[in-house]
Design a protein around this motif. Structure first.
Motif, PDB file in Angstrom:
ATOM      1  N   CYS A 189      28.814 -17.184  74.040  1.00  0.00           N
ATOM      2  CA  CYS A 189      29.846 -17.923  74.780  1.00  0.00           C
ATOM      3  C   CYS A 189      30.702 -17.134  75.825  1.00  0.00           C
ATOM      4  O   CYS A 189      31.415 -17.496  76.442  1.00  0.00           O
ATOM      5  N   THR A 230      25.901 -22.644  77.868  1.00  0.00           N
ATOM      6  CA  THR A 230      26.196 -22.826  78.897  1.00  0.00           C
ATOM      7  C   THR A 230      27.352 -22.714  79.638  1.00  0.00           C
ATOM      8  O   THR A 230      27.609 -22.379  81.123  1.00  0.00           O
ATOM      9  N   TYR A 231      28.559 -23.262  78.928  1.00  0.00           N
ATOM     10  CA  TYR A 231      29.718 -23.163  79.690  1.00  0.00           C
ATOM     11  C   TYR A 231      30.725 -22.195  79.197  1.00  0.00           C
ATOM     12  O   TYR A 231      31.802 -22.267  79.590  1.00  0.00           O
ATOM     13  N   ARG A 277      31.847 -14.785  78.923  1.00  0.00           N
ATOM     14  CA  ARG A 277      31.645 -15.192  80.245  1.00  0.00           C
ATOM     15  C   ARG A 277      31.782 -13.833  81.203  1.00  0.00           C
ATOM     16  O   ARG A 277      32.735 -12.979  80.939  1.00  0.00           O
ATOM     17  N   ASN A 322      23.828 -25.274  72.940  1.00  0.00           N
ATOM     18  CA  ASN A 322      23.686 -25.738  74.287  1.00  0.00           C
ATOM     19  C   ASN A 322      25.212 -25.707  75.027  1.00  0.00           C
ATOM     20  O   ASN A 322      25.256 -25.015  76.195  1.00  0.00           O
ATOM     21  N   LYS A 351      31.244 -22.457  85.851  1.00  0.00           N
ATOM     22  CA  LYS A 351      29.656 -22.175  86.163  1.00  0.00           C
ATOM     23  C   LYS A 351      29.298 -22.333  87.603  1.00  0.00           C
ATOM     24  O   LYS A 351      28.433 -21.598  87.938  1.00  0.00           O
ATOM     25  N   GLU A 360      32.496 -26.492  83.641  1.00  0.00           N
ATOM     26  CA  GLU A 360      31.511 -26.775  84.747  1.00  0.00           C
ATOM     27  C   GLU A 360      31.986 -25.993  85.927  1.00  0.00           C
ATOM     28  O   GLU A 360      31.027 -25.671  86.644  1.00  0.00           O
ATOM     29  N   LYS A 400      27.076 -14.656  84.736  1.00  0.00           N
ATOM     30  CA  LYS A 400      26.283 -14.449  83.480  1.00  0.00           C
ATOM     31  C   LYS A 400      26.997 -14.798  82.317  1.00  0.00           C
ATOM     32  O   LYS A 400      28.326 -14.683  82.366  1.00  0.00           O
ATOM     33  N   LYS A 401      26.408 -14.925  81.166  1.00  0.00           N
ATOM     34  CA  LYS A 401      27.108 -15.319  79.892  1.00  0.00           C
ATOM     35  C   LYS A 401      26.857 -13.789  79.242  1.00  0.00           C
ATOM     36  O   LYS A 401      25.951 -12.919  79.888  1.00  0.00           O
TER      37      LYS A 401
END
Length: 609
Positions: free
Chosen positions: A292, A237-238, A294, A233, A275, A272, A281-282
């Protein structure tokens, strides 16, 4: 051979000759691959005391036993050489897609020897290994180099940028444009050999000991990683930028060259905010379920690779900058010129403190037209570019903060260990992690023994970060386990979810029933001790197992970790003891015998004498 391809390339750049040699399977198993085998070759084939930029130094680029296998995160490779930045062993790791493509051509590693008279690159595919002219790409950035080579030589590109060509001690080896084997000046060693790039385009498969077992193990480990809060997660996500707020909330986010350790502005450069702002996108490396990486968009519309946590810190709070666009552009410049983002940002921060305290004078930098004031966004971008080009005062900066601060008579301002800049965690608030900085075989390094996991994130259990009880033994395990993960060709981020038994399962499924928990961890211990022996041979002894005086004497001035210093003097003796080393930090003969390293005991005897 299962797991391993069974062959290596030996490239004589001086005479433009390439030879193929068989890889000793027993040696491969004993040292696991990449990091282990590379260090052993350096010990066996490179004489002590050589200049890292001399023809006598070797550059080894190696994959692990699991690189390219159908296992999670099996895209890693390593660059091993003698570091021009530190004088220690250099062991730099990278992901992306180059490593599996190289291994799929039928080789586990390549050893570069000598020096080419003119710029060259190496092309490797299933049938061909050629040394080709690189005059037309010498001086080009990473994206330019990759574009040109993709037109003339199909495959994945590993290359250096102008920084490595000009022998910047902060030069990196890059692949896939924005993936970096980043520390220790490995790119400068590549540049010293007039080697611009390696293009790899293999299509062969890694032979598996047990296909069904490998499939079963892969499915189980991917499921475990995807269910983990960090690997499944936080990181997807980040990205690694998820750490910015976490580390700041614990009061260990270095600000203004470690003068402070907490800032109210951290969220402006957090994962955060990334994002919600420039993130498109990742991205993921080969066979990676985490993703992970970016991909971001700059304000002028360019799509580029995004920054890691360390980069957000080094160009961010460490320089008192809280602007994502500034950090993103600085990160892009490092990728294009081929530089280590940690050391580049940290060196600029050290220069800012030198300027603040009057060591660097205005007239020293006047001709460059840039300031060294904290928080100057244009200056951070400008100095990064000048470092990449080695122009003006940027040439002095490109030697790293240790040499810069020594030049100005203030060595204590360099936040480095063994001349390599430490990373984005103030060790005064994480005692175990600070120990890993001090004893690391490649100098200041955060990733070869990531004690942030237990001390901050609670993996595999939550430890009291201010306590020193049991930290020496815990640190040893983390250092040894990371050596295993590096050497077999997997990503250290898999430790968010996986443990030692999981790596045993994966290795044995691919290579054969070779290891149990104890013996695999001991293989990592063997690698760590061999690296230590290399350093002892090069004159890097326990007197360099230290931290900057600021971190030992000056308590943290603000935030949740206020009042703490690092207790290295208490930790070091215990660490040496649990390692099976003597009081001077030298492995005993008994330890070497236990690890199967008795052939190198002459280096111990030399130190004892």
């Amino acid at each position: 051979m299962y797991g391993y391809m069974g062959k290596l390339l030996r490239v004589d750049l001086t005479n433009r000759k390439v030879n193929t040699e068989n890889l000793d399977f027993e040696v491969s198993k004993k040292y696991l691959g990449s990091r282990g085998i590379g260090v052993k070759i350096m010990m066996d084939e490179v004489e002590a005391g050589i200049d890292p930029f001399s023809e006598e130094n070797k550059l080894i680029i190696a994959t692990g036993g699991l690189t390219g296998a159908p296992l999670p995160t099996s895209g890693r490779y390593m660059v091993i050489t003698k570091s021009p930045l530190t004088g220690t062993i250099a062991i730099s790791n990278s992901g992306g897609h180059w490593g599996p493509k190289f291994k799929a051509a039928g080789y586990d590693l390549v050893i570069f020897e000598g020096k080419s008279e003119k710029p060259v690159y190496l092309y490797v595919d299933d049938e061909t290994v050629e040394i080709r002219d690189a005059n037309h790409i010498w001086g080009k950035t990473l994206s330019e180099t990759t574009e040109i080579l993709n037109q003339e030589a199909k495959g994945k590109v590993l290359a250096i940028g102008p920084a490595g060509e000009k022998l910047s001690l902060l030069g990196s080896v890059m692949n896939d444009i924005d993936r970096a084997a980043g520390r220790g000046g490995v790119g400068a060693v590549m540049g010293s050999k007039n080697l611009k790039a390696i293009v790899a385009n293999g299509t062969k498969k890694v032979l598996l000991y047990d296909k069904n077992k490998t499939k079963e193990v892969t499915k189980l480990k991917v499921k475990t990683l995807k269910e983990d809060p960090v690997a499944g997660n936080g990181l997807p996500t980040y990205g690694s930028a998820v750490l910015v707020n976490i580390i700041n909330e614990n009061g260990i986010l270095p600000v203004k060259n470690f003068q402070q350790s907490y800032t109210d502005d951290a969220d402006k450069i957090s994962g955060e905010s990334l994002k919600e702002g420039p993130l498109l996108k990742k991205s993921a490396c080969f066979a990676c379920p985490i993703g992970c990486g970016r991909v971001i968009k700059t304000k002028d519309g360019r799509v580029i690779g995004g920054p890691e946590y360390e980069t957000l810190w080094s160009f961010g709070s460490n320089c008192d900058i809280y602007d994502l666009e500034t950090i993103n552009i600085s990160n892009e410049l490092c990728n294009e010129y081929g530089m280590d983002t940690i050391s580049v940002g940290a060196t600029i921060a050290a220069a800012m403190e030198l300027y603040e305290k009057g060591y660097i004078k205005y007239e020293d930098i006047a001709e460059d037209g840039l300031s060294l004031k904290w928080g100057d966004k244009d200056a951070v971008i400008g100095w990064t570019e000048k470092m990449g080009k080695r122009e003006g005062f940027g040439k002095k900066l490109s030697e790293g903060s240790a040499r810069l601060c020594e030049y100005y008579g203030a060595p204590e301002i360099s936040m480095s260990v063994k001349k390599q800049e430490i990373a984005a965690y103030d060790p005064r608030g994480v005692q175990g992690h600070g120990l890993t900085y001090a004893v690391n075989n490649r100098g200041g390094c955060h990733i070869k023994g990531y004690m942030i996991s237990p001390e901050i994130l609670g993996y595999p259990e939550k430890l009291d970060r201010f306590s020193i009880e049991g930290k020496a033994a815990y640190t040893k395990i983390f250092l040894d386990l990371t050596a295993v993960i590096d050497a077999i060709g997997l990503c250290v981020f898999t430790t968010f979810g996986l443990g030692l038994p999981d790596y045993v399962d994966m290795y044995n499924a691919v290579v054969g029933d070779v290891y149990d928990n104890d013996s695999l961890l001991q293989a990592g211990e063997r690698i760590w001790n061999l690296e230590k022996l290399f350093n002892l041979r090069e004159g890097i002894d326990s007197s360099q197992d230290k931290l900057p005086k600021r971190l030992l004497k000056d308590p943290i001035s603000n935030g949740p970790s206020k009042g703490h210093v690092h207790r290295l003097d208490e930790l070091l003796p215990e660490y040496y003891s649990v390692r099976g080393w003597d009081e001077q930090g030298v492995p005993t003969e008994e330890t070497l015998e236990k690890l199967g390293l008795s052939e190198y005991k002459k280096y111990v005897e030399k130190e004892m004498a």
